[in-house]
Design an enzyme around this catalytic site. Structure first.
Site, PDB file in Angstrom:
ATOM      1  N   ARG A  59       9.446  13.866   1.417  1.00  0.00           N
ATOM      2  CA  ARG A  59      10.061  12.515   1.386  1.00  0.00           C
ATOM      3  C   ARG A  59      11.461  12.534   1.873  1.00  0.00           C
ATOM      4  NH1 ARG A  59       5.319  10.730   1.415  1.00  0.00           N
ATOM      5  NH2 ARG A  59       4.551  10.544  -0.938  1.00  0.00           N
ATOM      6  N   ASN A  89       5.342  12.666   7.413  1.00  0.00           N
ATOM      7  CA  ASN A  89       5.622  11.002   7.396  1.00  0.00           C
ATOM      8  C   ASN A  89       6.841  10.794   6.599  1.00  0.00           C
ATOM      9  OD1 ASN A  89       4.578  12.179   4.855  1.00  0.00           O
ATOM     10  ND2 ASN A  89       3.249  10.277   4.534  1.00  0.00           N
ATOM     11  N   ASN A 275      -5.402   9.083  -1.456  1.00  0.00           N
ATOM     12  CA  ASN A 275      -6.044   8.997  -0.083  1.00  0.00           C
ATOM     13  C   ASN A 275      -6.275  10.460   0.349  1.00  0.00           C
ATOM     14  OD1 ASN A 275      -7.163   7.864   1.925  1.00  0.00           O
ATOM     15  ND2 ASN A 275      -5.461   7.318   3.102  1.00  0.00           N
ATOM     16  N   ASP A 302      -1.426  18.502  -1.120  1.00  0.00           N
ATOM     17  CA  ASP A 302      -1.010  17.306  -1.028  1.00  0.00           C
ATOM     18  C   ASP A 302      -0.006  16.592  -2.084  1.00  0.00           C
ATOM     19  OD1 ASP A 302      -0.873  14.692   0.214  1.00  0.00           O
ATOM     20  OD2 ASP A 302      -3.093  14.211  -0.201  1.00  0.00           O
ATOM     21  N   HIS A 306       5.955   9.606  -5.548  1.00  0.00           N
ATOM     22  CA  HIS A 306       6.196   8.008  -5.340  1.00  0.00           C
ATOM     23  C   HIS A 306       7.145   7.559  -6.132  1.00  0.00           C
ATOM     24  CE1 HIS A 306       3.577   7.326  -2.017  1.00  0.00           C
ATOM     25  NE2 HIS A 306       2.675   8.097  -2.272  1.00  0.00           N
TER      26      HIS A 306
HETATM   27  N1  LIG Z   1      -2.620  11.368   0.041  1.00  0.00           N
HETATM   28  C1  LIG Z   1      -2.139  10.391  -0.213  1.00  0.00           C
HETATM   29  O1  LIG Z   1      -2.266   9.913  -1.353  1.00  0.00           O
HETATM   30  N2  LIG Z   1      -0.599  10.113  -0.187  1.00  0.00           N
HETATM   31  C2  LIG Z   1       0.087  10.495   1.171  1.00  0.00           C
HETATM   32  C3  LIG Z   1      -0.357  10.189   2.468  1.00  0.00           C
HETATM   33  C4  LIG Z   1      -1.796   9.759   2.637  1.00  0.00           C
HETATM   34  O2  LIG Z   1      -2.066   8.644   2.551  1.00  0.00           O
HETATM   35  O3  LIG Z   1      -2.640  10.616   2.837  1.00  0.00           O
HETATM   36  C5  LIG Z   1       1.422   9.969   0.919  1.00  0.00           C
HETATM   37  O4  LIG Z   1       2.200  10.517   1.887  1.00  0.00           O
HETATM   38  O5  LIG Z   1       1.866   9.459  -0.074  1.00  0.00           O
END
Ligand SMILES: NC(=O)N[C@@H](CC(=O)O)C(=O)O
Length: 424
Positions: A59, A89, A275, A302, A306
């Site tokens: 982040r 990202n 996701n 992953d 957040h």
């Molecule tokens: N894996 C996730 O659910 N989120 C990812 C990016 C994504 O959507 O793959 C993120 O950067 O928050």
């Protein structure tokens, strides 16, 4: 001067207990001079090569309220990791030499794990124009993996060009496989549970169609493809075919897709929104056996931190993603059982090989870099989100009791974690 440690009575990957002398960043000869060494009592502990995460969201720059390179690195070290690959990202997006160098430098300054930046495939992750892949590859960050993760490189021609471009330096395109036209407005896995809840579904075929297309493109170009967060049984079948055809494809699965199912959405708790979405029991079973078999090459977290306002809201408005660095090894132990060779292969050696991180993924033995983690397989602990080193709290395992705990982590002979606590 670097410190000297004597790790006493440790079982390296489940072997008979032995001592490890750590000096000058490497594992020294057994029986060497241990005077002045700090003793680490490792009775009952297992030593694993330091874990390597191919898929971490740190982040920074841009959302330092959710995570920083330093806080994410600390969470990683506490989870037994010695290297993480930082997804692109961020804000600004890591699509230039300047941004990847910034992330790389922040990682070095934190000094808790090796932070290897991943570069974006397309400018601004917008899927329109190729980013400056060559400049990122030749920058100080030496980027080898490129990904628009969070977005799919859905344009077949751009995907082909990206594969062709990175082939020249044996780079990898890591694809977030999601055909966007099939997932518009999607909130969770498309199936019986989404029908019951009345939420728009994310069908398995949206993932499988892109993996099939990309495997054909990678085979055509002769370049390396890596598939991010594989989540369906059908994807496993597609990858099986691609590997049998000789395509240079590797794949990852997350701990949460190995454990949790779409039934969790019935709570409407957005901590379970991710996701790709949590899938069915059948998918979970297929992913577990594909991982054991090696069709899925690695586990990647992953880790997607957040801020509270992005998670503690209505399901439809919540951002997808879960944190996972500190819980990954416990979940994998739970799922695979105490097969240390297999765990080392899937969580350290193979991810290190895919990322080209040659100092990592090496079993601690005389002459090798002292980059390893000490794990207590008998410990059990309750996940408390407020106790996480991450700046975010969005763990799906809150209140769960998990097996196994990291006791210490060493990076090139220096402890980043001792007695289960971060050293700095
Ligand atoms: N894996 C996730 O659910 N989120 C990812 C990016 C994504 O959507 O793959 C993120 O950067 O928050």
């Amino acid at each position: 001067m670097s410190s000297t440690f004597l790790v006493k009575g440790v079982s390296v990957l489940g072997a008979e207990p032995t001592d490890l002398l750590i000096r000058d960043g490497v594992v020294a000869e057994v029986g060497g001079d241990a005077r002045g060494a700090q003793v680490v009592d490792a009775a009952g502990l297992v030593a694993l090569p330091g874990l390597v995460d191919l898929h971490t969201h740190l982040r920074e720059p841009g959302r330092e309220d959710a995570e920083t390179v330093e806080s994410g690195s600390r969470a990683a070290a506490l989870g037994g990791y010695t290297a993480v690959c930082a997804m692109a990202n961020t804000s600004p997006v890591a699509d230039t030499a300047g941004v990847v160098e910034q992330v790389w430098r922040l990682g070095r300054e934190a000094g808790l794990v090796d932070v290897q930046p991943i570069g974006a495939v397309t400018v601004g992750l917008a899927g329109q124009h190729l980013a400056e892949l060559g400049a990122m590859a030749t920058s100080a960050a030496k980027v080898r993996i490129f990904s628009d993760d969070g977005h799919c490189v859905s344009d077949a021609r751009l995907m082909r060009r990206a594969l062709e471009y990175v082939k020249a330096f044996d780079g990898v395109i890591a694809q977030h496989a999601e055909e966007p036209r099939l997932t518009e407005g999607a909130q969770m896995h498309e199936g019986e549970v989404s029908a019951r809840l009345g939420l728009t579904g994310w069908p398995a075929v949206a993932e499988e169609a892109i993996i099939a297309r990309d495997a054909l493109l990678a085979g055509h170009v002769g370049a390396r493809l890596h598939v991010c967060h594989v989540s369906t049984a059908g994807s496993v079948d597609v990858i099986r075919q691609a590997k049998a055809a000789g395509v240079r494809v590797t794949a990852e699965v997350t701990p949460h897709h190995l454990l949790l199912t779409d039934e969790r959405a019935t709570s409407y708790d957005p901590v379970f929104k991710v996701n790709p979405p949590l899938r069915t029991k059948t998918d979970v079973a297929a992913l577990r056996s594909a991982l054991a078999e090696g069709l899925i090459d690695i586990v990647a977290t992953d880790h997607a931190p957040h801020a509270v306002e992005d998670k503690e809201c209505e399901w439809a408005y919540a951002r997808p993603g879960m944190i996972g660095l500190e819980t990954a090894l416990s979940i994998v132990l739970d799922v695979l059982g105490p097969d240390w060779e297999l765990i080392a292969e899937r969580m350290s050696r193979t991810p290190a090989r895919i990322a080209g991180l040659t100092e990592h993924g090496r079993t601690p033995a005389p002459g090798e870099p002292a980059t390893f983690t000490l794990f207590d397989p008998a410990a059990r602990w309750e996940v408390d989100p407020t106790g996480s080193a991450s700046r975010s709290r969005n763990t799906p395992y809150a209140g769960m009791t998990l097996p196994g705990r990291i006791v210490a982590t060493f990076l090139r002979g220096e402890p980043t974690v001792l007695d289960g606590k971060a050293v700095k």
